[in-house]
Scaffold this active site. Sequence first.
Site, PDB file in Angstrom:
ATOM      1  N   LYS A  53     -19.873   9.711 -42.398  1.00 21.33           N
ATOM      2  CA  LYS A  53     -20.173   9.228 -43.741  1.00 21.33           C
ATOM      3  C   LYS A  53     -21.481   9.855 -44.209  1.00 21.33           C
ATOM      4  O   LYS A  53     -22.453   9.922 -43.454  1.00 21.33           O
ATOM      5  CB  LYS A  53     -20.282   7.699 -43.724  1.00 21.33           C
ATOM      6  CG  LYS A  53     -20.575   7.070 -45.073  1.00 21.33           C
ATOM      7  CD  LYS A  53     -20.632   5.550 -44.918  1.00 21.33           C
ATOM      8  CE  LYS A  53     -20.967   4.843 -46.235  1.00 21.33           C
ATOM      9  NZ  LYS A  53     -21.017   3.372 -46.061  1.00 21.33           N
ATOM     10  N   SER A  61     -18.565   0.778 -49.221  1.00 16.23           N
ATOM     11  CA  SER A  61     -19.081   2.099 -49.554  1.00 16.23           C
ATOM     12  C   SER A  61     -18.563   3.219 -48.660  1.00 16.23           C
ATOM     13  O   SER A  61     -18.851   4.386 -48.889  1.00 16.23           O
ATOM     14  CB  SER A  61     -20.607   2.080 -49.497  1.00 16.23           C
ATOM     15  OG  SER A  61     -21.078   1.823 -48.176  1.00 16.23           O
ATOM     16  N   SER A  96     -18.954  -2.776 -46.318  1.00 19.26           N
ATOM     17  CA  SER A  96     -18.725  -1.351 -46.557  1.00 19.26           C
ATOM     18  C   SER A  96     -17.806  -0.671 -45.559  1.00 19.26           C
ATOM     19  O   SER A  96     -17.349   0.447 -45.801  1.00 19.26           O
ATOM     20  CB  SER A  96     -20.069  -0.604 -46.607  1.00 19.26           C
ATOM     21  OG  SER A  96     -20.771  -0.945 -47.777  1.00 19.26           O
TER      22      SER A  96
END
Length: 238
Positions: A75, A151, A175
């Site tokens: 990520k 996220s 997230s």
Amino acid sequence: MNFEQYRKFDAIGLAELVNAGKASAAELLDIAIARTEAVNPKVNAVVLEHYDMARAAIENGLPDGPFTGVPYVLKDLGSAVKGTVTTDGSVFNKDNVYDFDSTLTERYKKAGLVIFGKTNSPEFGGSPSTENTLFGATHNPWNLQRSAGGSSGGSAAAVAAGIVPAAHATDGGGSIRIPASCCGLIGMKPTRGRVPQGPKSYEKFSGLTMQHAVSRSVRDNAALLDISQGPELGDAYA
């Protein structure tokens, strides 16, 4: 091996193929890159490509671990890879090159994972939908008109689209869990202090934010926690 064969396996399954000599790390990486090139223009999951770095890691020899030869993405939020940019989804950090590997990156590499890119995140991970000014919005592979969540939506979309069987993710207020739910994956937020955040930052959002992964299989999720968990020097918690 072709993509249809590749997609039938989880990360542990792919590593078993490599260990048995039935597939090579280079072959798996080529399939993952080809799949990225095929679906990413519509899904927008992988926003930073490190293909040459991944090929060099294979050529230099991978360590013997539970995930040796398995393609993997990080990520684009708080994940440091030496010599590469981590933007945190922000125009402000678009030229933010790290001169070290994060502790988690080191553990991923030691386990044999082949990191070949970073996935989209909303700016500083501050939204349950993955979109930002720098890279745009990530779309759900099951329905491009729907959100992949956030996220960690870029990582979840990459897994759901078949680019990789599992991917790095982070979670403060959902997230990991939100995009896992949106994309039909396994997502778990580990206990505070379980997975290291360092070496430059040992606590984020007063201990609320954790690092782990999203995956298609439960055993991959468990095994990724096994190879990443454990304290590091300087940890705020253990």
